[in-house]
Design an enzyme around this catalytic site. Structure first.
Site, mmCIF file in Angstrom:
data_model
loop_
_atom_site.group_PDB
_atom_site.id
_atom_site.type_symbol
_atom_site.label_atom_id
_atom_site.label_comp_id
_atom_site.label_asym_id
_atom_site.label_seq_id
_atom_site.Cartn_x
_atom_site.Cartn_y
_atom_site.Cartn_z
ATOM 1 N N ARG A 1 -7.762 -4.479 55.497
ATOM 2 C CA ARG A 1 -7.739 -3.426 54.470
ATOM 3 C C ARG A 1 -6.320 -2.847 54.349
ATOM 4 N NH1 ARG A 1 -6.380 2.364 54.673
ATOM 5 N NH2 ARG A 1 -7.540 3.383 53.043
ATOM 6 N N VAL A 2 -5.860 -2.686 53.132
ATOM 7 C CA VAL A 2 -4.555 -2.076 52.892
ATOM 8 C C VAL A 2 -4.779 -0.785 52.117
ATOM 9 C CG1 VAL A 2 -2.317 -2.354 51.766
ATOM 10 C CG2 VAL A 2 -3.408 -4.318 52.883
ATOM 11 N N GLY A 3 -4.175 0.292 52.591
ATOM 12 C CA GLY A 3 -4.354 1.587 51.933
ATOM 13 C C GLY A 3 -3.268 1.870 50.910
ATOM 14 N N ASP A 4 -3.116 3.138 50.590
ATOM 15 C CA ASP A 4 -2.150 3.554 49.556
ATOM 16 C C ASP A 4 -0.713 3.631 50.071
ATOM 17 O OD1 ASP A 4 -3.165 5.685 51.227
ATOM 18 O OD2 ASP A 4 -2.005 7.070 49.987
ATOM 19 N N GLY B 1 -7.092 6.788 50.980
ATOM 20 C CA GLY B 1 -6.150 5.887 50.339
ATOM 21 C C GLY B 1 -6.654 5.173 49.098
ATOM 22 N N THR C 1 -1.087 11.559 51.822
ATOM 23 C CA THR C 1 -1.994 11.338 52.954
ATOM 24 C C THR C 1 -3.397 11.704 52.524
ATOM 25 O OG1 THR C 1 -2.691 12.061 55.138
ATOM 26 C CG2 THR C 1 -1.347 13.618 53.889
ATOM 27 N N GLY C 2 -4.342 10.846 52.852
ATOM 28 C CA GLY C 2 -5.720 11.123 52.473
ATOM 29 C C GLY C 2 -6.470 9.837 52.217
ATOM 30 N N THR D 1 -1.888 10.051 58.764
ATOM 31 C CA THR D 1 -0.742 9.297 58.232
ATOM 32 C C THR D 1 0.467 10.168 58.511
ATOM 33 O OG1 THR D 1 -1.796 8.022 56.444
ATOM 34 C CG2 THR D 1 0.403 8.742 56.007
HETATM 35 N N1 ASP Z 1 -3.814 7.369 53.254
HETATM 36 C C1 ASP Z 1 -4.076 6.685 54.483
HETATM 37 C C2 ASP Z 1 -4.786 5.402 54.181
HETATM 38 O O1 ASP Z 1 -5.685 5.411 53.384
HETATM 39 C C3 ASP Z 1 -4.884 7.476 55.451
HETATM 40 C C4 ASP Z 1 -4.561 8.932 55.528
HETATM 41 O O2 ASP Z 1 -3.533 9.382 55.067
HETATM 42 O O3 ASP Z 1 -5.332 9.675 56.093
HETATM 43 O O4 ASP Z 1 -4.471 4.409 54.764
#
Ligand code: ASP
Length: 311
Positions: free
Chosen positions: A205-208, A231, A228-229, A177
Site C-alpha cells: 500500500r502506498v499512501g499520500d 492518506g 498527515t492523516g 507521519t
Molecule cells: N498520511 C499517512 C499515510 O496515509 C499516515 C498519516 O499521516 O497518519 O500513509
C-alpha cells in the site's frame, strides 16, 4: 537574495495519543522530539541555508526518533513488516523526489532526495531504490534498529480488533507521519514528508506522503505543504495541490486555502488529519480536523512554538 525572515513548521503526525491517555512524561518526550527537529531545521535557515536543506534536516531528526511513525518507529503492515514512504519537493522549480515501500535506509527522506538529485525520475520503489541508497552512501538500519515494541503491540491490537470486526478508533494506534515545510531568506519554499504509513496496511500500500500534490507539495508561486492523516483521502482530494490551486486561482491566503481543504474537503470525507503549510512570504498555517497534531513552528526573530492538541 531578498533576505526576508525565514519560517519553518514541522509535524510529527496527526495520529496523536488521545488527550485522555497522555501523561506528562510522554508529553515531555514528544515535545522534546519536536524541539530537537525544529532546532535542526532552524539551524540551517539561520545560517542562510536553503529551505530544501532545512526540511531535510528537520525530517531526518524526526525519522531518527522512535516516537514518531517514520524511519525508526515506523508502523507495521499486516505481515509484520515496515514499508516506508517519503518525498521532498523544491518550490524553486517543482523538482520532486520520492520513494515508496522501502525498508533499510535509516532516513527515507534522504533517499527521496537522492531520487530527485541523482535520477531523472520522481518516484522509485523496489530493489533499485535500495541500490540508489547504497550508491548515495546512505546509512542502513536492520530490523532491530527499526523495531519498536509500541508499534508492534499496536499491530497485534489492530489485528485482534479486525478479527472481531471492530475498527480501531485510536489515532495513535492507526497512523502518524512526519513532515516539514520552510521558507528561506531568499523566499524559496520546500516540503518534506516521511512515514511508515498506517498500522496494518496491506503490503504494497502506498499512501499520500510520496505523491507530490497529495501529501507533499512545494511551489514558490504559492506554498509548500506537508500532510498527515488518512492518506487515501488526501490522495483523492489532491490535498497539497488543492491548497495551492485555491491560492493561485481564487486569490485565497495560505490560511484560508489550507483551512478550507482540511476542514471542508478532507474532514467531511473521512479524511481525518491536518497539514502544515508555508508561503513564500513566510506565512504559516497548521490546520487539523482531529484531536491533535504534533507540531512546531518558528519564524525568524520569534520564539519557537510547540503544540500537540487544539485549544
Ligand atoms: N498520511 C499517512 C499515510 O496515509 C499516515 C498519516 O499521516 O497518519 O500513509
Amino acid at each position: 537574495m531578498t533576505d526576508r525572515p525565514y519560517a519553518l513548521a514541522i509535524h510529527g503526525g496527526a495520529g496523536t495519543i488521545l488527550r485522555s491517555k497522555m501523561t506528562p512524561q510522554k508529553e515531555a518526550a514528544y515535545l522534546d522530539g519536536l524541539r530537537t527537529a525544529l532546532a535542526a531545521g532552524e539551524a540551517v535557515l539561520k545560517e542562510g541555508g536553503a529551505a530544501l536543506d532545512a526540511v531535510t534536516a528537520a525530517v531526518c531528526a524526526l525519522e531518527d526518533n522512535p516516537l514518531f511513525n517514520a524511519g525508526r518507529g515506523a508502523v507495521y503492515t499486516t505481515e509484520g513488516r515496515q514499508e516506508m514512504d517519503a518525498c521532498v519537493m523544491d518550490g524553486r522549480d517543482r523538482r520532486a523526489g520520492a520513494v515508496a515501500g522501502v525498508f533499510g535506509p535509516k532516513n527515507p527522506v534522504r533517499l527521496a532526495r537522492a531520487v530527485m538529485e541523482r535520477t531523472p525520475h520522481v518516484c522509485l520503489i523496489g530493489p533499485n531504490a535500495l541500490e540508489l541508497a547504497r550508491a548515495a552512501g546512505l546509512e542502513f538500519g536492520d530490523r532491530d534498529y527499526f523495531f519498536t515494541q509500541s508499534r508492534w503491540d499496536a499491530l497485534q491490537k489492530t489485528m485482534e480488533m479486525r478479527a472481531k470486526g471492530e475498527e480501531s478508533d485510536d489515532p495513535a494506534r492507526r497512523h502518524g507521519t512526519v513532515g516539514a515545510v520552510a521558507c528561506d531568506r531568499a523566499g524559496h519554499v520546500a516540503a518534506a514528508t516521511s512515514t511508515g504509513g498506517m498500522t496494518a496496511k496491506l503490503p504494497g500500500r502506498v499512501g499520500d506522503t510520496p505523491i507530490p500534490g497529495a501529501g507533499t507539495f512545494a511551489d514558490d508561486a504559492t506554498c509548500a505543504v506537508s500532510g498527515t492523516g488518512h492518506g487515501e483521502v488526501f490522495i483523492r482530494w489532491t490535498a497539497g495541490a488543492e491548497i495551492a490551486a485555491r491560492m493561485r486561482h481564487r486569490g485565497e491566503s495560505l490560511a484560508e486555502a489550507a483551512r478550507h481543504v482540511v476542514m471542508e474537503d478532507l474532514g467531511p470525507n473521512d479524511g481525518s488529519g491536518g497539514v502544515i503549510a508555508v508561503d513564500a512570504k513566510g506565512n504559516l498555517a497548521l490546520p487539523f480536523n482531529c484531536e491533535g497534531m504534533y507540531r512546531g513552528s518558528v519564524r525568524e526573530g520569534d520564539a519557537p512554538v510547540l503544540a500537540i492538541y487544539g485549544d
